[in-house]
Design a protein around this motif. Sequence first.
Motif, short mmCIF file in Angstrom:
data_model
loop_
_atom_site.label_atom_id
_atom_site.label_comp_id
_atom_site.label_asym_id
_atom_site.label_seq_id
_atom_site.Cartn_x
_atom_site.Cartn_y
_atom_site.Cartn_z
N LEU A 70 32.34 48.41 26.09
CA LEU A 70 33.18 48.89 24.98
C LEU A 70 34.08 50.06 25.39
O LEU A 70 35.06 50.34 24.72
N CYS A 71 33.76 50.75 26.50
CA CYS A 71 34.53 51.97 26.82
C CYS A 71 35.85 51.67 27.54
O CYS A 71 36.76 52.49 27.52
N ALA A 72 35.95 50.52 28.18
CA ALA A 72 37.21 50.15 28.86
C ALA A 72 37.15 48.68 29.23
O ALA A 72 36.08 48.12 29.45
N GLU A 73 38.34 48.07 29.36
CA GLU A 73 38.41 46.63 29.68
C GLU A 73 37.83 46.32 31.07
O GLU A 73 37.35 45.22 31.32
N ARG A 74 37.92 47.31 31.96
CA ARG A 74 37.52 47.06 33.35
C ARG A 74 36.00 46.91 33.53
O ARG A 74 35.54 46.43 34.55
#
Length: 237
Positions: A49-53
Amino acid sequence: GSITTADGSALVKLGNTTVICGVKAELAAPAVDSANKGYIVPNVELPSLCAERFRSGPPGEEAQAASQFIADVIENSQMIVKEDLCIANGKLAWVLYCDIICLDYDGNLLDASVFALLAALKNVQLPLVTINEESGLSEVNLKQKNPLIIRKHPVATSFAIFDDTLLIVDPTAEEEDLATGTVTIVTDEEGRLCSVHKPGGSPLTGAKLQDCITRAITRHKEVKKLIDKVIKSITPK
């Protein structure tokens, strides 16, 4: 004190990067070879949830590297001496599980994680534990709680390096991707170096590194002042 179910917690925002740290304390028997020491178990999580990567599942390389970095900072800075976590020699000690979870990732994870860890540990209140002489069982007094003994206050300062000519403090995710390298300097309140973390990338000259250390010492004072101010504001009068 943002997580009510934890023994100590802190939420840190650096730009758009948001990290929350919760500390959970449990009782355990100390290891045989270090009968007078407790344990500190840090864990950095980078959920999807914190970044797409990031992908959900077991911790990726970046999360593992960050967890190891935090463990090294705790060890090198001696912010908490493990002997202080011992309750009864060879019988009982505290285990501090420090879970650092990134809620929003926009670069500079290490600085935010160290801030959150330090602030959360300063927020911890542990109940008084005694061992009953007759039964040999531990007795927990929840009415009497004491803060942790924090001996040092390490603060991390990260720099993005662009071909050894340009340094950017507190890089965003975009700046980190464009940079040719990064370096993180950890200092304590006495201006002493606790850790220099430089995972590959372009080299740094001694003069540039010295410049980074000087900047890190200045930033330490600002962060320490901020943490003290917040802790003072939430302390019951």
